[in-house]
Design an enzyme around this catalytic site. Structure first.
Site, mmCIF file in Angstrom:
data_model
loop_
_atom_site.group_PDB
_atom_site.id
_atom_site.type_symbol
_atom_site.label_atom_id
_atom_site.label_comp_id
_atom_site.label_asym_id
_atom_site.label_seq_id
_atom_site.Cartn_x
_atom_site.Cartn_y
_atom_site.Cartn_z
ATOM 1 N N TYR A 1 -2.332 -0.191 9.951
ATOM 2 C CA TYR A 1 -2.516 -0.747 8.613
ATOM 3 C C TYR A 1 -1.224 -0.600 7.807
ATOM 4 O O TYR A 1 -0.753 -1.567 7.186
ATOM 5 C CB TYR A 1 -3.665 -0.044 7.902
ATOM 6 C CG TYR A 1 -3.799 -0.412 6.443
ATOM 7 C CD1 TYR A 1 -4.227 -1.683 6.075
ATOM 8 C CD2 TYR A 1 -3.492 0.494 5.442
ATOM 9 C CE1 TYR A 1 -4.348 -2.037 4.731
ATOM 10 C CE2 TYR A 1 -3.614 0.159 4.102
ATOM 11 C CZ TYR A 1 -4.026 -1.102 3.755
ATOM 12 O OH TYR A 1 -4.143 -1.446 2.423
ATOM 13 N N SER B 1 0.833 -1.207 0.000
ATOM 14 C CA SER B 1 0.000 0.000 0.000
ATOM 15 C C SER B 1 0.859 1.244 0.000
ATOM 16 O O SER B 1 1.961 1.259 0.559
ATOM 17 C CB SER B 1 -0.902 -0.007 1.243
ATOM 18 O OG SER B 1 -1.525 1.249 1.430
#
Length: 361
Positions: free
Chosen positions: A152, A127
């Site tokens: 995350y 990501s």
């Protein structure tokens, strides 16, 4: 090829499965259909795949090591694309355990399954959030990513380190893709485009964080999927130019690569909202708010490495991509004969037990 795709009922996963099937690959989709967002949307994506020749589906979680191993044993994939993960930056502040279970334990199970199955190539989702507190733009894969600002992001950075370890120790070819803000038809309901469209059409105010002054590298789903397939087809080997005296995170003396996958363009959120308003023919009531914890002000992808190695060339402007999303949203949610379904998709048969995945449907 035989390709196992985890997160197959997700936004990117379902689109990727469709493209792989269209070119003649055999695909096993693996997903737990969790309720992080409305499972009916996931089921509707899946319903478009289930009737297609060459597609099979396993309903299970990555954390279920036995189920994952059975899926590998029954299907014997040549290549694997791991897109399953607990998504969402903000949700990681509320439920951090979900990120450890899915993104760390689940990814370890994928690596172990690939290792023991002799998988030719593992492509996995990282990501843009790994860049965290970085401010140099555009973000390049050679940059340090040691300052995450959400769990995350930390879990995705951990995935990159875990993948390198398996590439180094066991010769497993791995490629990590750092996705930058993906949008388009069949997109996630927790993303800005979906939220803004729904609220503007309902006459509700939209929450605009950082007063709309932050920017994102919005990347259309078709461009993303094209990049994933190009990457999947290119199995990495050791980088002959890798210098251990001047190491780079992007490659290694092991069969390991990292790439940014984005549009290579920064779009300010206020401009994005204007495009949505133009496509909807309505103005938004804007509730301006400060930047949320865990968010970053700006993202922009340097995609030169992916272009160089695969020919990746994102080509969809936001005016086109947002229009396609709005058209899909109106058809799916607002038409007199909506495509969506209440509850389980009527066209979806009972999901096959993992033990039966070696059989053709």
């Amino acid at each position: 090829m035989k390709v196992l795709v985890t997160g197959a009922a997700g936004f990117i996963g379902a689109s990727l499965c469709g493209r792989l099937l269209a070119r003649g690959d055999e695909v096993l989709g693996y997903d737990n259909l969790n309720d992080y967002y409305d499972p009916r949307l996931k089921q509707a994506r899946l319903a478009r795949l289930l009737p297609q020749p060459g597609f099979r589906f396993a309903l299970a979680a990555l954390e279920d090591r036995d189920a994952l191993q059975r899926a590998f044993a029954a299907f014997a994939p040549q290549r694997v694309v791991n897109l399953a993960a607990q998504a969402g930056v903000r949700y990681s502040l509320e439920n951090p355990q979900a990120y450890i279970d899915s993104n760390i334990v689940g990814f370890l199970n994928v690596l172990e399954a690939c290792r023991h199955a002799g998988t030719e190539h593992l492509v996995y989702a990282s990501s843009s959030s790994v860049y965290g507190a970085n401010r140099k733009l555009p973000f390049a894969v050679e940059d340090s990513v040691d300052h995450p600002v959400s769990l995350y992001a930390a879990s995705k950075k951990a995935n990159e380190l875990m993948a390198h370890t398996y590439s180094h120790l066991f010769g497993l070819p791995t490629t990590g893709l750092r996705f930058f803000t993906v949008y388009g038809p069949w997109g996630r309901p927790d993303m800005a485009l979906f939220l803004f469209t729904r609220k503007i059409l309902a006459g509700e105010p939209i929450e605009v964080f950082n007063h709309g002054r932050h920017s994102r590298d919005f990347t259309y789903i078709d461009d993303i999927v094209e990049g994933v397939i190009r990457t999947l087809d290119r199995v990495p080997g050791p980088d002959p130019a890798y210098d251990p005296m001047a190491p780079t995170p992007a490659s290694s003396s092991a069969p390991y690569r990292l790439y940014n996958i984005g549009n290579h363009r920064r779009i300010e959120l206020l401009r994005y909202i204007e495009v949505i308003e133009d496509c909807l023919g309505r103005k938004a009531e804007r509730r301006l708010l400060p930047l949320q914890p865990g968010d970053v002000p700006d993202t922009c992808a340097d995609v030169h490495a992916l272009q160089r190695d695969t020919g990746y060339a994102p080509a969809t402007p936001i005016e086109v991509g947002v229009r396609r999303f709005v058209d899909w949203y109106r058809e799916f949610y607002l038409s007199e004969r909506p495509v969506r379904v209440a509850g389980r998709c009527p066209s979806a048969p009972a999901f096959a037990p993992v033990s039966q995945l070696g059989e053709h449907p």
